[in-house]
Design a protein around this motif. Structure first.
Motif, PDB file in Angstrom:
ATOM      1  N   TYR A   1      20.592   8.592  -4.499  1.00 25.56           N
ATOM      2  CA  TYR A   1      20.140   7.321  -5.073  1.00 25.56           C
ATOM      3  C   TYR A   1      20.541   7.191  -6.540  1.00 25.56           C
ATOM      4  CZ  TYR A   1      17.196   7.241  -0.883  1.00 25.56           C
ATOM      5  OH  TYR A   1      16.741   7.238   0.408  1.00 25.56           O
TER       6      TYR A   1
ATOM      7  N   ILE B   1      12.773   3.742  -6.380  1.00 25.87           N
ATOM      8  CA  ILE B   1      12.896   4.861  -5.444  1.00 25.87           C
ATOM      9  C   ILE B   1      11.713   5.795  -5.585  1.00 25.87           C
ATOM     10  CG2 ILE B   1      14.368   6.734  -4.610  1.00 25.87           C
ATOM     11  CD1 ILE B   1      15.609   3.968  -4.295  1.00 25.87           C
ATOM     12  N   LYS B   2      10.721   5.570  -4.754  1.00 23.75           N
ATOM     13  CA  LYS B   2       9.548   6.430  -4.696  1.00 23.75           C
ATOM     14  C   LYS B   2       9.427   6.931  -3.257  1.00 23.75           C
ATOM     15  CE  LYS B   2       8.182   5.720  -8.916  1.00 23.75           C
ATOM     16  NZ  LYS B   2       8.033   6.797  -9.880  1.00 23.75           N
ATOM     17  N   GLU B   3       8.615   7.960  -3.105  1.00 22.56           N
ATOM     18  CA  GLU B   3       8.380   8.444  -1.744  1.00 22.56           C
ATOM     19  C   GLU B   3       7.857   7.298  -0.849  1.00 22.56           C
ATOM     20  OE1 GLU B   3       9.193  11.638  -1.256  1.00 22.56           O
ATOM     21  OE2 GLU B   3       8.817  11.467   0.899  1.00 22.56           O
TER      22      GLU B   3
ATOM     23  N   LYS C   1      11.208   4.465  -0.703  1.00 25.74           N
ATOM     24  CA  LYS C   1      12.642   4.753  -0.678  1.00 25.74           C
ATOM     25  C   LYS C   1      13.315   4.287   0.608  1.00 25.74           C
ATOM     26  CE  LYS C   1      12.504   9.377   1.219  1.00 25.74           C
ATOM     27  NZ  LYS C   1      12.172  10.770   0.991  1.00 25.74           N
TER      28      LYS C   1
ATOM     29  N   LYS D   1      21.155   4.122   0.350  1.00 25.54           N
ATOM     30  CA  LYS D   1      21.596   5.363  -0.278  1.00 25.54           C
ATOM     31  C   LYS D   1      22.976   5.098  -0.890  1.00 25.54           C
ATOM     32  CE  LYS D   1      19.182   8.815   2.452  1.00 25.54           C
ATOM     33  NZ  LYS D   1      19.264   9.825   3.516  1.00 25.54           N
TER      34      LYS D   1
ATOM     35  N   ILE E   1      10.260  11.399  -5.238  1.00 27.31           N
ATOM     36  CA  ILE E   1      11.057  11.900  -4.118  1.00 27.31           C
ATOM     37  C   ILE E   1      11.464  13.351  -4.413  1.00 27.31           C
ATOM     38  CG2 ILE E   1      11.882   9.625  -3.465  1.00 27.31           C
ATOM     39  CD1 ILE E   1      14.611  10.433  -4.722  1.00 27.31           C
TER      40      ILE E   1
ATOM     41  N   ARG F   1      17.561  13.028  -4.897  1.00 26.85           N
ATOM     42  CA  ARG F   1      17.961  12.105  -5.973  1.00 26.85           C
ATOM     43  C   ARG F   1      19.459  11.839  -5.960  1.00 26.85           C
ATOM     44  NH1 ARG F   1      13.919  11.441  -9.833  1.00 26.85           N
ATOM     45  NH2 ARG F   1      15.420  10.901 -11.444  1.00 26.85           N
TER      46      ARG F   1
ATOM     47  N   TRP G   1      15.574   1.081   0.398  1.00 23.79           N
ATOM     48  CA  TRP G   1      16.742   0.969  -0.495  1.00 23.79           C
ATOM     49  C   TRP G   1      17.928   1.719   0.088  1.00 23.79           C
ATOM     50  CZ3 TRP G   1      15.607  -2.556  -4.050  1.00 23.79           C
ATOM     51  CH2 TRP G   1      14.250  -2.764  -4.338  1.00 23.79           C
TER      52      TRP G   1
ATOM     53  N   GLN H   1      20.557   3.501  -7.444  1.00 22.00           N
ATOM     54  CA  GLN H   1      19.285   2.829  -7.113  1.00 22.00           C
ATOM     55  C   GLN H   1      18.143   3.346  -7.984  1.00 22.00           C
ATOM     56  OE1 GLN H   1      19.640   0.271  -4.715  1.00 22.00           O
ATOM     57  NE2 GLN H   1      21.758   0.948  -4.960  1.00 22.00           N
ATOM     58  N   LEU H   2      18.287   4.545  -8.522  1.00 20.97           N
ATOM     59  CA  LEU H   2      17.248   5.118  -9.373  1.00 20.97           C
ATOM     60  C   LEU H   2      17.231   4.510 -10.773  1.00 20.97           C
ATOM     61  CD1 LEU H   2      17.528   8.895  -8.417  1.00 20.97           C
ATOM     62  CD2 LEU H   2      15.371   7.633  -8.511  1.00 20.97           C
TER      63      LEU H   2
END
Lengths: 212, 565
Positions: free
Chosen positions: B77, B87-89, B92, B97, B69, B74, B95, B80-81
């Motif tokens: 998240y 959390i990927k492009e 995301k 925020k 992302i 970042r 999930w 969540q990260l």
């Protein structure tokens, strides 16, 4: 747990982020890149596609045109044109620009530029002219020498700033190249829809490393 | 299905289900199929199967740099990260925020979640394992927590019921500590995994079995067979793994008795003192901020372990000043997860003429063997392993001493095989592992936020010694080289198996739910998400949530039909 749960943990992990600075063989070994750690690489992907990623159509954010020229020379020394395209031909310089401008912290970006400048400065001292204007054979020798310093540590401690930069470039280039469509499909083997899983097939049925 | 929310709301239903994830989908299916007009309240947006999986068909080169992302995103998240893989492009959008959904941590707790129709059934790991008689008896045997009010035979028919419809692939092993499911054919093991399996059997008498997972190895009810893309988290256009969106909600909708209302954040349940039951569900419309109240004969809470407890704690009345059904003061307590991120891996010599085909979407499983039968350890309970194998990929070219055309050659040639395993350990219920509400710190909808005070304790730490050493020992015993162990303690929540916040039990003084997942003193409210779990076992819990949901929903529907509720 979620999708790919195992793949996120240590024994599957490549690095916490492929854009992070990893400059030394020791660091690579610790991160599992050398001995036994890497397999089932997470689906590491690039944005490279079609003409969008070629240098002609891409507006660089981080690099000026001299730097882009130098960048192309470095990435093509790492992944040259053979019967498959070179790093520049698949858009790796643009990939690196985007990783640095879009996906990296300011600190990482600045660190990269400091090392890049040091590299160019040292090359200028060596060649008596700008790196990108030097003889292509000498460019290649220069890059190869730094790369060798990085992967084959000398007995005596040496300044690793420049060899570290080459390893950083190598990492970005390899990731950018093999997640591009030509890299994934022409050099490696890619299957969007593999079909039923087969646990054990003769290697020749696949023939090359899986791209994903 | 009918999406409520645009037109004028119908306000009265037979049943209301709060949440549309793995357990809510099953509640909705079973209730509607039993003839009940059912409203599903979902706090997030609608997600239509296939149509709303925007990244599911993208090739690697069609995603932005590295699927990472953008760096500035970042900050949204932060928590969540923490998993490193969520959390990927490409994922995301599933999930929350953290900047929109804050919570506090006295001790670190990774509350990893997504708010949309289907919930985490879209992103789950799909490992599907039954609990065993040993697990249902564990609390009674060693005295931790309270006794489960059910035994294996109570849930067994419901495991079968949900497995047949969900579609679980795997291999029968006949183990008492990990009962076999109703299986579709298993996905294969690799040649290296078969070697490990053989070695483990010979040298340790332990079992390594094929993945047991909710991925179809044959078409089922119009859903496609898994094509081993291993992109499940993006949503499967083939419907090849179980999700509410692909499986239970369409079945519920087919009855004509399902209404889903997205963007409906449940504020609280309204308790009616004269009937002794809940008479309404108050919601806040996520988009308009408007409050509404829906009515029904019964309510199923399937909001997730943490969120269902939060709803109870925010449902305060004269009768229940500390939260609905909280006479025992157990609501929000006994938070459990699994402890993990510990194990070993090594490289295997040989098999260089072999490779595997496809991207198997889950790994092998090693069922629990510690504190089973005659084995006795200095801790209670146990752990299982998930693992995998494969040949080193093109990344190895980075570290190899080559550039130029040699580098291409190295990248195109897979490296040696590696094999690895990671343990999932049982976490004991402990009263002081709890969440509670902060009524001073409100979220953007004015709702109180959660505070987590949960940590691993002695039994978990003692168990981890075996979790790491056993893994290395088994891998070494098969002749692996470069065996390395790892132990990343992490924090509770990282397993994304949070549970236990409204446990089932026999005694209303020490538990929240009875053996039918019914709040002891509020007979028309049922909770069948992770909140109900009396102990965590070491198995991935989703299959148990499915079975308990189906069981309770059928029981509740019978009560409604008989006019008993």
């Amino acid at each position: 747990m979620m999708e790919n749960e195992l793949k996120s943990f240590d024994f599957f992990e490549v690095t916490s982020s492929d854009t992070e600075l990893i400059t030394r063989r020791e660091a690579l070994r610790r991160s599992g890149l050398l001995a036994g750690g890497v397999f089932f690489a997470p689906a590491i992907v690039g944005f490279l596609k079609g003409c969008k990623a070629t240098t002609r159509d891409y507006d660089y954010i981080v690099f000026n045109s001299d730097q882009v020229d130098a960048l192309r020379i470095i990435v093509d020394a790492i992944v040259p044109e053979t019967d498959t395209p070179s790093a520049t031909q698949v858009g790796v310089p643009a990939f690196i620009d985007q990783v640095l401008s879009r996906n990296s912290s300011k600190q990482t970006r600045e660190e990269f530029m400091v090392q890049f400048d040091a590299f160019l400065e040292d090359a200028k001292g060596e060649f008596g002219k700008s790196f990108h204007e030097a003889d292509s054979q000498r460019q290649l020798e220069y890059i190869s020498k730094l790369h060798a310093q990085a992967v084959e540590p000398a007995e005596d401690p040496v300044d690793r700033t420049l060899s570290g930069f080459i390893m950083w470039m190598k990492q970005l280039t390899v990731v950018g190249y093999f997640t591009s469509e030509p890299g994934a499909t022409q050099v490696l083997r890619y299957a969007a829809m593999p079909g039923p899983y087969k646990g054990c097939v003769p290697f020749e049925e696949v023939g090359r490393t899986w791209a994903t | 299905m009918y999406i409520n929310g645009l037109a004028k709301d119908d306000l009265t239903y037979d049943a209301i289900v709060v949440g549309s994830g793995i357990s809510g989908g099953w509640s909705a299916k079973e209730l509607t199929e039993n003839g009940l007009n059912t409203l599903v309240l979902e706090r997030g947006r609608n997600v239509e199967h296939i149509k709303d999986y925007p990244t599911s068909m993208l090739d690697p080169w069609e995603l932005p740099a590295n699927d990472d992302i953008p760096h500035p995103d970042r900050q949204h998240y932060e928590k969540q990260l923490r998993t490193g893989y969520t959390i990927k492009e490409s994922t995301k959008h599933w999930w929350v925020k953290d900047t929109d959904q804050p919570y506090e941590e006295i001790e670190r707790f990774d509350w990893i979640r997504g708010y949309h129709v289907g919930g985490r059934s879209i992103m789950w790991g799909r490992f599907s394992l039954r609990l065993s008689q040993m697990d249902f008896e564990a609390n009674a045997v060693d005295g931790y927590g309270v006794d489960w009010p059910i035994r294996y035979e109570d849930i067994e028919p419901w495991y079968t019921h949900v497995e047949k419809f969900a579609g679980i692939s795997g291999k029968s092993e006949g183990l008492s500590q990990l009962p076999d499911s109703h299986f579709l054919p298993p996905m294969e093991l690799s040649c290296v995994e078969l070697e490990l399996q053989k070695s483990m059997k010979q040298k340790f008498g332990r079992v390594l079995t094929n993945p047991r997972m909710a991925n179809l190895t044959q078409p089922l009810n119009g859903r496609g067979q898994c094509m081993t893309r291993n992109l499940c988290m993006r949503g499967c256009p083939l419907g090849a793994y179980f999700s509410s969106n692909a499986v239970t909600l369409p079945a519920a909708a087919a009855t004509g008795r399902l209404t889903i209302r997205p963007h409906s954040i449940v504020h609280s349940l309204e308790y009616n003192e004269s009937t002794g039951k809940v008479s309404g569900v108050h919601i806040i419309d996520e988009l308009t901020g408007e409050m509404k109240t829906f009515h029904s004969k019964i309510v199923f809470l399937n909001a997730s372990a943490i969120a269902s407890a939060m709803i109870l704690l925010n449902s305060r009345s004269n009768r229940f000043p500390n939260g609905l059904g909280n006479d025992s003061d157990q609501v929000g307590r006994n938070v459990m997860d699994h402890h993990l991120q510990i194990g070993a891996n090594g490289t295997i010599e040989g098999f260089e003429d072999q490779y595997d085909w496809g991207r198997r979407p889950q790994g092998f499983y090693i069922p629990r063997y510690r504190n089973v039968g005659k084995d006795k350890r200095e801790y209670v309970r146990g752990f299982g392993y998930q693992g995998g194998s494969g040949r080193q990929g093109w990344h190895r070219a980075i570290a190899e001493a080559a550039i130029g055309s040699d580098l291409k050659q190295i990248a195109a040639t897979p490296g040696p095989w590696s094999v690895g395993m990671m343990a999932f350990g049982e976490m004991l219920p402990h009263e002081d592992n709890r969440i509670f509400l902060n009524f001073e710190k409100l979220d953007k909808w004015g709702l109180p936020t959660a505070v987590f005070d949960v940590k691993f304790r002695d039994n978990e730490y003692k168990m981890r010694v075996d979790m790491m050493n056993d893994a290395a020992e088994m891998i070494e015993a098969m002749g692996a080289k470069n065996v390395s162990m790892y132990d990343n303690k992490g924090a509770p929540g990282l397993g994304i198996h949070e549970m236990g916040t409204a446990r089932m039990g026999r005694d209303p003084k020490t538990s929240v739910l009875n053996k039918w997942n019914q709040i002891h003193n509020v007979p028309n409210v049922f909770i069948t998400d992770g909140a109900c779990m009396t102990s965590s076992a070491c198995q991935n819990p989703s299959l148990t949530y499915m079975a308990l949901s189906a069981r309770a929903a059928n029981y509740a529907a019978d009560l409604v039909k008989k006019g008993d509720i």
